[in-house]
Write an enzyme that holds these catalytic residues in place. Structure first.
Site, mmCIF file in Angstrom:
data_model
loop_
_atom_site.group_PDB
_atom_site.id
_atom_site.type_symbol
_atom_site.label_atom_id
_atom_site.label_comp_id
_atom_site.label_asym_id
_atom_site.label_seq_id
_atom_site.Cartn_x
_atom_site.Cartn_y
_atom_site.Cartn_z
ATOM 1 N N ASP A 98 0.887 -1.152 0.000
ATOM 2 C CA ASP A 98 0.000 0.000 0.000
ATOM 3 C C ASP A 98 0.929 1.206 0.000
ATOM 4 O O ASP A 98 2.033 1.150 0.536
ATOM 5 C CB ASP A 98 -0.884 -0.035 1.256
ATOM 6 N N CYS A 105 -14.597 -23.562 17.165
ATOM 7 C CA CYS A 105 -13.617 -23.647 16.088
ATOM 8 C C CYS A 105 -12.657 -24.790 16.399
ATOM 9 O O CYS A 105 -12.430 -25.105 17.573
ATOM 10 C CB CYS A 105 -12.857 -22.319 15.993
ATOM 11 N N CYS A 153 -7.474 -23.136 18.625
ATOM 12 C CA CYS A 153 -8.644 -23.474 19.435
ATOM 13 C C CYS A 153 -8.616 -24.923 19.924
ATOM 14 O O CYS A 153 -9.283 -25.257 20.903
ATOM 15 C CB CYS A 153 -9.918 -23.163 18.656
HETATM 16 ZN ZN LIG Z 1 -9.858 -21.220 15.987
#
Ligand SMILES: [Zn+2]
Length: 516
Positions: free
Chosen positions: A85, A271, A276
């Site tokens: 950018d 998740c 997780c």
């Molecule tokens: Zn996760």
């Protein structure tokens, strides 16, 4: 440079080649901070992201000559494709930057960025129309200056601005389309996303896309949430960049399939990503600030990558309509954007594949407005043009089967040489002659019973029947019914077209026709 291998709606799977490898699109480029990057770039790469975005303006201010000597790949320690950018985001945030477009253009080429951006003037949601116009003109001028001063070592991206002022987006897109860029970009949905105005976002993409060359990739600046990503892909965006994974994480916000949640308010982790699986929600909540941010950010990146992969699979399987239908259900404002694109019936005309390997689904409104319906309706009309002034025999659908070949009724009609159009009423298509029942997608579709009772679908089916019967100008209509025909649409045919006979089975109809 850009090779498209598969399309569905306006979404496409493609490949962009550059000096540091190739990118399969659609994809998202996580934003890497050139000085203060919290998530290790190697981790980002291992999740699946093969290209990243970084900021050339911050690189210039912090590294200067060192960046030119080493190149951007060494500065951020990444060998794959890098987009930079140019400081436009800082213009949006702070009003201006301490750099000029030509300076930023030359700097990006000298640090060997693969995808370079013009130092543009993004339109803010808060801009008055006068300010927005000025920004668009400044951007166009920056584009001209840039193109005159580059040596084309990088892939150059032309920015379309205009924001919520769609006439400005149109003006900007028309001008940029005439300039010799390798790729295009649309800014800047970040604020629009924050206000959940997904319908405006859809309108901006549709407007820009209309005037940009379809064979070149389109980048969408700053769309960093998994939810609207597939919608933007379906409208023709190929690449995305986002810092949201880390910005949300800093605020304790955790992406889920149902939207963003505050980690401190979660009782479960919905998740199964690496993070997780290895942590309990309690453990993440109790991490020290920086570690907590990093941990949530990595999970957020997994969610973004999952969304990219799911969207690509949907394109590959020709199920992008079903996919965005599911995704947009999550938020009423997203749903509005899906309805908006379903109302643009010519949006995907001639762009959707004529044949898909998988059957298509009709479950509820707005599935009656899927692009395939328009395609089939045109086929039916063309067929009917060749078959005017005939007797129409409408048969009930028997266990959803409608093949009439080798049928006794058909044989009988052939024997006595009666010219009749035999077919079925199938929502949302209207009257489908049996000869067309083995064409795609009629031969391969699943229609929910709900479609026979759903008001939008009934309305559309009736409109189609009117159009079709206007073409045929039928001599007589015979309606064969069974318990499956007790629908609003059958009632409509009886009331509007007064069939010569309403019969209970096909045996009866042959007797009727003998009597003619
Ligand atoms: Zn996760």
């Amino acid at each position: 440079m850009f090779e498209i291998t598969k399309t569905d709606l306006d979404g496409r799977i493609g490949k962009i080649d550059c000096d540091n490898g190739s990118i399969e699109t659609p994809t998202l480029l996580p934003v890497i901070h050139p000085v203060n990057q919290i998530v290790n770039i190697k981790t980002i790469n291992e999740i699946g992201f093969s290209a990243v975005m970084t900021n050339a303006y911050i690189t210039l201010k912090n590294y200067g000559e060192e960046a030119i000597e080493k190149g951007i790949h060494k500065i951020i320690n990444f060998e794959g494709p890098i987009m930079t950018d140019s400081g436009g985001y800082q213009v949006l945030e702070y009003g201006k930057v301490d750099a000029e477009p030509i300076q930023m253009a030359k700097f990006q080429e000298s640090i060997k960025t693969n995808f370079a951006n013009v130092l543009d003037h993004p339109t803010s949601l808060k801009d008055s129309v006068t300010n927005a116009k000025q920004g668009v003109n400044e951007t166009l001028s920056a584009c001209e200056q840039t193109l005159e001063n580059i040596s084309r070592k990088s892939i150059w991206i032309g920015p379309v601005q205009g924001g919520k002022y769609l006439d400005l987006v149109e003006f900007s897109a028309k001008k940029i389309a005439k300039m010799n860029f390798d790729m295009y970009a649309l800014g800047s949905p970040t604020e629009i996303m924050e206000s959940y105005n997904y319908k405006l976002l859809a309108k901006m993409i549709i407007t820009a896309k209309k005037y940009l060359p379809v064979e070149k990739p389109l980048h969408l600046f700053g769309l960093g949430h998994p939810l609207p990503l597939s919608l933007a892909v379906a409208l023709g965006c190929d690449t995305f960049d986002s810092a949201s994974y880390i910005l949300y994480a800093k605020d304790g916000r955790y992406f889920t399939d149902m939207g963003t949640k505050k980690i401190d308010e979660l009782d479960y982790l919905p998740c199964v990503c690496k993070i997780c699986v290895e942590h309990t929600v309690k453990e993440i909540k109790s991490l020290a600030k920086i570690e907590k941010t990093r941990t949530i950010a990595i999970h957020n990146l997994y969610m973004l990558w999952k969304e990219i992969q799911s969207t690509k699979l949907a394109i590959k399987e020709g199920r992008l309509w079903e996919y965005i239908g599911n995704r947009t259900r999550i938020h009423p404002k997203l749903w509005d954007s899906f309805i908006h694109l379903s109302e643009n019936e010519f949006l995907f005309e001639n762009k959707n594949p004529r044949f898909k390997k998988k059957g298509i689904f009709f479950s509820t409104f707005p599935d009656n407005r899927r692009p395939e319906v328009l395609m089939v309706n045109n086929k039916i009309k063309n067929f009917l043009m060749q078959n005017k002034n005939k007797i129409i025999i409408i048969l009930p659908l028997t266990q959803r089967r409608y093949s009439l070949y080798n049928n006794r009724l058909l044989k009988k009609l052939n024997e006595i040489n009666i010219e009749a159009l035999i077919g079925y009423i199938i929502p949302p298509f209207g009257f489908i002659p049996y000869q067309l029942t083995d064409i795609y997608p009629i031969s391969q579709m699943e229609i929910s019973e709900n479609m026979h009772n759903e008001s939008n679908t009934i309305k559309q089916t009736i409109e189609f029947i009117d159009q079709q019967f206007k073409i045929i100008k039928p001599k007589h209509i015979y309606l064969v019914t069974d318990e499956s025909s007790e629908t609003e649409i059958t009632k409509f045919i009886i009331n509007r077209y007064s069939p010569k006979k309403i019969l209970k089975n096909t045996e009866e109809i042959t007797k009727e026709i003998f009597d003619i």
